[in-house]
Scaffold this active site. Structure first.
Site, PDB file in Angstrom:
ATOM      1  N   ARG A   1       0.826  -1.201   0.000  1.00 18.02           N
ATOM      2  CA  ARG A   1       0.000   0.000   0.000  1.00 18.02           C
ATOM      3  C   ARG A   1       0.864   1.257   0.000  1.00 18.02           C
ATOM      4  O   ARG A   1       2.023   1.233   0.416  1.00 18.02           O
ATOM      5  CB  ARG A   1      -0.920   0.015   1.223  1.00 18.02           C
TER       6      ARG A   1
ATOM      7  N   LYS B   1      -8.458  -2.454   1.508  1.00 18.36           N
ATOM      8  CA  LYS B   1      -8.359  -1.556   2.654  1.00 18.36           C
ATOM      9  C   LYS B   1      -9.124  -0.251   2.432  1.00 18.36           C
ATOM     10  O   LYS B   1      -9.556   0.384   3.389  1.00 18.36           O
ATOM     11  CB  LYS B   1      -6.886  -1.261   2.953  1.00 18.36           C
TER      12      LYS B   1
ATOM     13  N   HIS C   1     -10.531  -4.064  13.223  1.00 20.49           N
ATOM     14  CA  HIS C   1      -9.431  -4.689  12.489  1.00 20.49           C
ATOM     15  C   HIS C   1      -8.927  -5.847  13.341  1.00 20.49           C
ATOM     16  O   HIS C   1      -7.987  -5.702  14.120  1.00 20.49           O
ATOM     17  CB  HIS C   1      -8.323  -3.660  12.239  1.00 20.49           C
TER      18      HIS C   1
ATOM     19  N   SER D   1       1.284  -6.616  12.590  1.00 16.97           N
ATOM     20  CA  SER D   1       2.044  -7.628  11.865  1.00 16.97           C
ATOM     21  C   SER D   1       3.118  -8.243  12.757  1.00 16.97           C
ATOM     22  O   SER D   1       3.847  -7.535  13.460  1.00 16.97           O
ATOM     23  CB  SER D   1       2.698  -6.987  10.635  1.00 16.97           C
TER      24      SER D   1
ATOM     25  N   LYS E   1      -1.421 -12.834  15.198  1.00 16.55           N
ATOM     26  CA  LYS E   1      -2.881 -12.725  15.093  1.00 16.55           C
ATOM     27  C   LYS E   1      -3.454 -13.841  14.214  1.00 16.55           C
ATOM     28  O   LYS E   1      -4.412 -14.518  14.596  1.00 16.55           O
ATOM     29  CB  LYS E   1      -3.274 -11.356  14.538  1.00 16.55           C
ATOM     30  N   THR E   2      -2.854 -14.025  13.039  1.00 15.31           N
ATOM     31  CA  THR E   2      -3.348 -15.053  12.125  1.00 15.31           C
ATOM     32  C   THR E   2      -3.124 -16.446  12.693  1.00 15.31           C
ATOM     33  O   THR E   2      -4.008 -17.302  12.674  1.00 15.31           O
ATOM     34  CB  THR E   2      -2.657 -14.926  10.752  1.00 15.31           C
TER      35      THR E   2
ATOM     36  N   ASP F   1      -9.554 -10.888   9.537  1.00 17.42           N
ATOM     37  CA  ASP F   1      -9.014  -9.522   9.465  1.00 17.42           C
ATOM     38  C   ASP F   1     -10.004  -8.393   9.739  1.00 17.42           C
ATOM     39  O   ASP F   1      -9.643  -7.415  10.381  1.00 17.42           O
ATOM     40  CB  ASP F   1      -8.405  -9.315   8.075  1.00 17.42           C
TER      41      ASP F   1
ATOM     42  N   ARG G   1       1.673 -12.141  -1.229  1.00 15.46           N
ATOM     43  CA  ARG G   1       0.410 -12.434  -0.547  1.00 15.46           C
ATOM     44  C   ARG G   1      -0.492 -13.309  -1.400  1.00 15.46           C
ATOM     45  O   ARG G   1      -0.369 -13.340  -2.619  1.00 15.46           O
ATOM     46  CB  ARG G   1      -0.325 -11.136  -0.179  1.00 15.46           C
TER      47      ARG G   1
END
Length: 637
Positions: free
Chosen positions: A187, A332, A351, A369, A373-374, A388, A421
């Site tokens: 991004r 996003k 989020h 990051s 979390k994942t 997410d 990704r």
């Protein structure tokens, strides 16, 4: 409008102006390419180009169409008429000042041969309404051509389009479509702009610390015109009509117009895919993205800082992308829209990851990051609601998206980017909860990878502490080597997603606290980082220990533990958890150098206080008392 839209006006939460219905298409005599015309409008009296430009500027700027009759209109018409209405809506979405009612759109690939060997369609659904009199001619050659619409193609069809026409696209050994996003492999937050107008002036978070960099309406229209004219100049465009939010009462209809099969497939995976019946009655979108990422913005346009510009106009319900082909900008950008739109309905946008146990207990996972979390929200013993983006409504939680977007690092090759990704539909995950909704959360877990090594592996938070650490959004990364010493670097991102929030962080935090209090949810801070010293001295907490902590939170057993309070941060930490060495539960016990621990703890506390200065002056609650409670929940020296 789609059934179940929560807004009583059926407008997705926006205020829609009313206008006349689209003029009816009439087909005149052939003009060499069988173009559909509507010459019923008033003749423009002009003798010079300057007069034409003057008249053009006085006309109202085109916008996403809003006066379609919706689902009811589709049910009573033939299939041919329904497709015609559908394509008229797409045509109107592509309107520009030079083609005010949009291009002449037709379904199908221009390269596809028909039975008679021709490639030009015998007729075109869509609409053309020139603002110029016939004898003066069209304003540009683009108004004389068809724009082919590849509408809601299947993944197989999008694979074919990408392989045939997009250089650098190929199918991997596991069946995924691999492609390159061009020069931008992530991004571009510094190139993101939000229109500041009468609507957003007093609502959005502006100024220091805010991700919302302003632009004016005129500049947005300059970029919109550039993007739409580029899309109109192409032989074909891809159009996706899809949904956001699995909650049927609050879902949003979005339309994505793009030039690449890669972008269309990405959004097919990431948004919620309508059923054929829902697509038939889709009607008019609530929000439209114009992705002209292959074409740069004009760097000499006001507010531009590069050839990339990602522009959001909340009043017009539109987003424009120029100069970047990174697909994550669309994902996003829509998340930012939800961060603005949902709180208007008293729905909290988050989020976060989210999963649910077999007994119906839901947990939210927040983390930047590298915090896990994942890893921790994806648990084979629990159902995944989403990885997410979520909404917390009056009835429970719902995933905003229809897919997952995960980092897929190839450690043997980072020649293009480390930010490789993969996007895939959420139903590809075996234990996904479909539909992606669940009851109210029982636990709210804030994850931090603390490379300073002074945060406890787990702390139970009261409401004020939960708000403080939610607003802070902390983790610590390991910096580069300097003179042989690696120093941790503190990173703060408000609400664990500062780049996407639209309102002041305290507003989201207050909503979170209100919902947690009403539903009796418990807040936790879990450190997945270092213990026994900072990075380079201590060791990272074992993932097996962290999983046991998370399991104890899910089961409720951790609530029954004995707790003691730490200094500086005032955390409540358990004295014992089954299967975890007790000495690591209080960080000071695992540090051999107690003075170094105290010094590092004070340093981190100071970084928290300095970061929170941005938010300290923002008063929330009655007489600002809630702000005082939040500040008191931070580190105390």
């Amino acid at each position: 409008m789609s059934a179940g839209n929560g807004n009583p006006n059926g407008d997705g939460g926006f205020s829609f102006p009313k206008g006349p219905a689209m003029p009816k298409i009439t087909t005149g005599a052939k003009r060499g390419s069988e173009i559909c015309h509507d010459d019923s409008g008033p003749t423009v009296k002009a003798t010079t180009i300057d007069e034409l430009h003057s008249l053009q500027k006085k006309r109202s700027a085109p916008t996403t169409p809003i006066n379609q009759s919706g689902a009811a209109a589709f049910s009573a018409v033939s299939e041919e008429e329904r497709q015609k209405i559908q394509l008229q809506s797409i045509s109107a979405s592509l309107a520009s000042l030079t083609r005010e009612s949009g291009p002449k759109v037709v379904r199908g690939d221009p390269a596809e041969k028909k039975a008679d060997g021709s490639t030009t369609p015998a007729y075109a659904h869509g609409q053309h309404h020139s603002i110029f009199s016939p004898d003066l001619g069209a304003v540009s050659d683009s108004s004389l051509k068809f724009t082919h619409v590849l509408y809601n193609l299947s993944p197989a069809e999008l694979y074919e389009q990408a392989i045939k026409y997009e250089k650098g696209s190929f199918i991997t050994s596991n069946g995924a479509l691999a492609t390159l996003s061009g020069a931008k492999t992530g991004r571009a937050p510094r190139d993101k702009r939000v229109v500041r107008d009468a609507t957003t002036e007093g609502e959005l978070w502006w100024g220091k610390g805010s991700p919302n960099i302003e632009m004016d309406e005129h500049t947005f229209m300059v970029n919109r015109e550039r993007a739409v004219d580029y899309l109109n100049s192409l032989e074909k465009v891809f159009v996706n009509d899809q949904f956001l939010n699995w909650d049927p009462e609050n879902r949003i209809k979005v339309r994505i117009v793009s030039a690449r099969a890669y972008h269309s497939l990405f959004m097919h995976n990431m948004c919620i895919r309508p059923t054929p019946e829902e697509l038939e009655s889709f009607g008019t979108p609530d929000f439209t993205i114009y992705n002209a990422g292959q074409f740069p913005c004009n760097r000499y346009t006001h507010y531009m800082t590069s050839s990339t510009s990602v522009d959001l106009n909340l009043s017009r319900r539109e987003m424009v992308i120029l100069g970047t082909q990174y697909a994550g900008e669309m994902k996003k950008g829509l998340f930012s829209v939800m961060h603005y739109l949902m709180p208007k309905r008293r729905i909290l946008s988050l989020h976060s990851g989210c999963n649910m146990g077999k007994e119906g207990d839901v947990a939210l996972f927040f983390g930047l990051s590298g915090t896990g979390k994942t890893t921790l929200s994806t648990d084979h013993n629990r159902y995944l609601i989403g990885d997410d983006e979520h909404c917390w409504t009056e009835t429970g939680v719902s995933n905003i998206e229809g897919g997952c977007y995960a980092k897929e690092v190839d450690y043997s090759d980072k020649s293009v980017t480390e930010n490789t990704r993969a996007a895939y539909p959420i139903e590809f995950i075996p234990n996904a909860k479909i539909p992606c909704v669940g009851p109210h959360p029982k636990n709210v877990i804030l994850l931090a990878c603390d490379a300073f090594g002074v945060l406890p592996p787990v702390s139970k938070l009261n409401l004020a502490q939960t708000m403080y650490h939610f607003i802070s959004g902390y983790t610590a990364l390991v910096a580069g080597t300097e003179d042989g010493i690696k120093e941790p670097t503190a990173t703060f991102s408000a609400c664990f997603g500062a780049a996407f929030i639209m309102l002041h962080p305290t507003k989201y935090a207050a909503m979170l606290a209100e919902k947690m209090k009403t539903q009796g949810a418990t807040g936790w801070l879990v450190n997945t980082g270092w213990s026994g010293g900072s990075y380079g001295v201590g060791n990272r907490i074992k993932l097996a220990y962290t999983r046991k902590i998370i399991d104890a939170i899910h089961s409720g057993s951790l609530l029954k533990a004995n707790y003691k309070k730490t200094e500086i941060f005032g955390f409540e930490i358990p004295t014992e958890i089954e299967g975890i060495p007790s000495e690591i539960l209080d960080p000071i016990n695992s540090w051999s150098d107690k003075n170094a621990h105290k010094e590092t703890l004070l340093k981190l506390g100071g970084l928290f206080k300095k970061n929170f200065e941005t938010f300290a002056s923002h008063k929330i609650g009655v007489d600002g008392k809630l702000t005082e409670e939040i500040l008191a929940a931070g580190p105390i020296f």
